[in-house]
Design a protein around this motif. Structure first.
Motif, PDB file in Angstrom:
ATOM      1  N   ASN A 129      78.605 -66.257  72.787  1.00 17.05           N
ATOM      2  CA  ASN A 129      78.556 -64.699  72.074  1.00 17.05           C
ATOM      3  C   ASN A 129      79.050 -65.026  70.634  1.00 17.05           C
ATOM      4  OD1 ASN A 129      78.816 -62.273  71.450  1.00 17.05           O
ATOM      5  ND2 ASN A 129      79.857 -61.558  73.475  1.00 17.05           N
ATOM      6  N   SER A 130      78.042 -64.723  69.796  1.00 18.62           N
ATOM      7  CA  SER A 130      78.616 -64.812  68.233  1.00 18.62           C
ATOM      8  C   SER A 130      77.732 -63.555  67.521  1.00 18.62           C
ATOM      9  CB  SER A 130      77.695 -65.972  67.576  1.00 18.62           C
ATOM     10  OG  SER A 130      76.204 -65.941  67.840  1.00 18.62           O
ATOM     11  N   GLY A 131      77.876 -62.488  68.349  1.00 22.47           N
ATOM     12  CA  GLY A 131      77.334 -61.167  67.756  1.00 22.47           C
ATOM     13  C   GLY A 131      76.078 -61.191  68.825  1.00 22.47           C
ATOM     14  N   ASP A 132      75.184 -62.247  68.448  1.00 20.67           N
ATOM     15  CA  ASP A 132      73.836 -62.691  69.524  1.00 20.67           C
ATOM     16  C   ASP A 132      74.356 -63.219  70.616  1.00 20.67           C
ATOM     17  OD1 ASP A 132      71.873 -61.443  67.906  1.00 20.67           O
ATOM     18  OD2 ASP A 132      72.085 -62.932  66.594  1.00 20.67           O
ATOM     19  N   VAL A 133      73.979 -63.004  71.880  1.00 21.50           N
ATOM     20  CA  VAL A 133      74.243 -63.844  72.842  1.00 21.50           C
ATOM     21  C   VAL A 133      72.950 -64.960  73.261  1.00 21.50           C
ATOM     22  CG1 VAL A 133      74.834 -63.908  75.286  1.00 21.50           C
ATOM     23  CG2 VAL A 133      75.747 -62.092  73.902  1.00 21.50           C
ATOM     24  N   TRP A 134      73.356 -66.065  73.387  1.00 23.78           N
ATOM     25  CA  TRP A 134      72.359 -67.014  73.596  1.00 23.78           C
ATOM     26  C   TRP A 134      72.981 -68.366  74.467  1.00 23.78           C
ATOM     27  CZ3 TRP A 134      73.213 -71.778  70.722  1.00 23.78           C
ATOM     28  CH2 TRP A 134      74.479 -71.688  69.574  1.00 23.78           C
ATOM     29  N   TYR A 189      71.037 -67.933  64.525  1.00 23.39           N
ATOM     30  CA  TYR A 189      71.920 -66.966  64.861  1.00 23.39           C
ATOM     31  C   TYR A 189      72.945 -66.605  63.746  1.00 23.39           C
ATOM     32  CZ  TYR A 189      69.980 -67.882  69.273  1.00 23.39           C
ATOM     33  OH  TYR A 189      69.181 -68.287  70.482  1.00 23.39           O
ATOM     34  N   ASN A 190      72.752 -67.090  62.450  1.00 24.75           N
ATOM     35  CA  ASN A 190      73.331 -66.549  61.248  1.00 24.75           C
ATOM     36  C   ASN A 190      74.756 -67.052  61.642  1.00 24.75           C
ATOM     37  OD1 ASN A 190      71.059 -65.407  60.003  1.00 24.75           O
ATOM     38  ND2 ASN A 190      71.313 -63.610  61.126  1.00 24.75           N
ATOM     39  N   LEU A 191      74.928 -68.365  61.914  1.00 30.04           N
ATOM     40  CA  LEU A 191      76.336 -68.661  62.019  1.00 30.04           C
ATOM     41  C   LEU A 191      76.931 -69.831  60.842  1.00 30.04           C
ATOM     42  CD1 LEU A 191      76.469 -69.588  65.824  1.00 30.04           C
ATOM     43  CD2 LEU A 191      77.916 -68.004  64.678  1.00 30.04           C
ATOM     44  N   LYS A 192      78.111 -69.881  60.649  1.00 27.07           N
ATOM     45  CA  LYS A 192      78.496 -70.587  59.774  1.00 27.07           C
ATOM     46  C   LYS A 192      79.642 -71.606  60.019  1.00 27.07           C
ATOM     47  CE  LYS A 192      81.111 -67.293  56.608  1.00 27.07           C
ATOM     48  NZ  LYS A 192      80.758 -66.318  57.671  1.00 27.07           N
ATOM     49  N   ASP A 193      79.898 -72.818  59.453  1.00 30.22           N
ATOM     50  CA  ASP A 193      81.013 -73.499  59.664  1.00 30.22           C
ATOM     51  C   ASP A 193      82.160 -72.929  59.573  1.00 30.22           C
ATOM     52  OD1 ASP A 193      81.650 -76.510  60.154  1.00 30.22           O
ATOM     53  OD2 ASP A 193      83.155 -75.888  58.876  1.00 30.22           O
ATOM     54  N   GLY A 194      83.289 -72.606  60.618  1.00 34.08           N
ATOM     55  CA  GLY A 194      84.331 -72.082  60.739  1.00 34.08           C
ATOM     56  C   GLY A 194      84.614 -70.723  61.535  1.00 34.08           C
TER      57      GLY A 194
END
Length: 304
Positions: free
Chosen positions: A38-43, A69-74
């Motif tokens: 779960n990163s905002g989007d769930v995948w 999923y528009n994620l970044k390190d950290g």
């Protein structure tokens, strides 16, 4: 469990997140299990584990997922165990030589596209098709599912001609000759081809020795309508993308199941909007089609 994202800058034939052994124990997962992120989007992703390249409290995520999923390190994400998808049950059903419904086939295709199935499970799917096959209704659903999970090219210029050789004859690359003749006659033939499946060299591998085959769908449309023909690797576009995922698994097995072959061929033709199709079916020793009886069966399948 909350874990900190770390960039995983490594290409893999089987994209998976990597979690520390101790965190895997807490989550109750092992290699080739799945986790829900779960990163905002769930995948959902397949899992790999390590106690050396990832620290406790961290999760290594491949670049393909970071971008998607528009994620970044950290970043921090919530990670939980995810059960096997229903498509695994449907693969086992086909292994038992049972007929699949439209919904079941779509589920398998979608899960292959979304990397919810491991290469082992995709191999089981292909092996079940190789041994048990599909009836024409199943092949039709399979074809449409492969088309619907990708894009289509809509040409202003009509009609759209296409040619496909089932292949299997070492050194026989008839496609470039046919495409050139058709284009010279003033017709339009946007030719998409695959790389090697059951041989050492596919049409796109051969054509790539004298021209660029990694073209976008927009470029394929532009060249086809202006010049009359084009050679392009299907995998460089989002046309029936599941087909190119499956080919990577087929290649080591050295198999090309009839149902997969038919769905693969026809899905690409539907995706480019082909109105006329000529199919070459080489037959005899050293080909994929050993006898006239088998060749006749393929003719009936394509016609139906």
């Amino acid at each position: 469990m909350k874990l900190i994202v770390r960039e995983y800058d490594l290409d893999s034939s089987e994209p998976a997140v990597i979690i520390h052994d101790d965190d895997c124990i807490v989550l109750g997962v092992k290699v080739h299990d799945r986790v829900k992120i779960n990163s905002g989007d769930v995948w959902v992703s397949l899992v790999g584990n390590s106690d050396t390249i990832v620290e406790r409290g961290q999760i290594l995520i491949p670049n393909i997922y970071l971008k998607r999923y528009n994620l970044k390190d950290g970043d921090e994400v919530e990670v939980t165990h995810s059960p096997k998808p229903d498509s695994v049950v449907y693969i086992r059903k086909k292994m038992d030589n049972k007929t699949l419904t439209k919904e079941e086939i779509y589920a398998v295709v979608n899960d292959i596209l979304e990397a919810k199935l491991s290469n082992i499970e995709v191999s089981a799917w292909l092996t079940s098709l190789y041994i048990n096959g599909m009836d024409l209704d199943e092949i039709s659903h399979f074809t449409n599912a492969m088309v619907d999970t990708g894009d289509r090219i809509e040409f202003e210029r009509q009609p759209v001609f296409d040619f496909h050789s089932v292949g299997g004859v070492p050194g026989n690359k008839v496609t470039p000759i046919v495409v050139s003749i058709v284009a010279a006659a003033g017709l339009m033939l946007p030719k998409t081809s695959s790389r090697a499946i059951s041989s050492a060299c596919g049409t796109s591998d051969f054509v790539e020795t004298f021209c660029n085959v990694e073209l976008s769908a927009e470029k394929v449309k532009e060249i086809s309508e202006n010049v009359g023909a084009v050679f392009a690797w299907g995998g460089s576009m989002n046309l029936a993308p599941v087909d190119d995922i499956v080919i990577k698994v087929e290649n080591p097995l050295g198999i090309n199941p009839r149902a997969q072959m038919l769905a693969s061929i026809m899905s690409k033709k539907v995706a480019i909007g082909a109105t006329h199709l000529l199919v070459d079916i080489p037959m005899g020793a050293g080909t994929k089609i050993p006898t006239m009886e088998v060749a006749s069966a393929y003719v009936r399948d394509f016609t139906d």
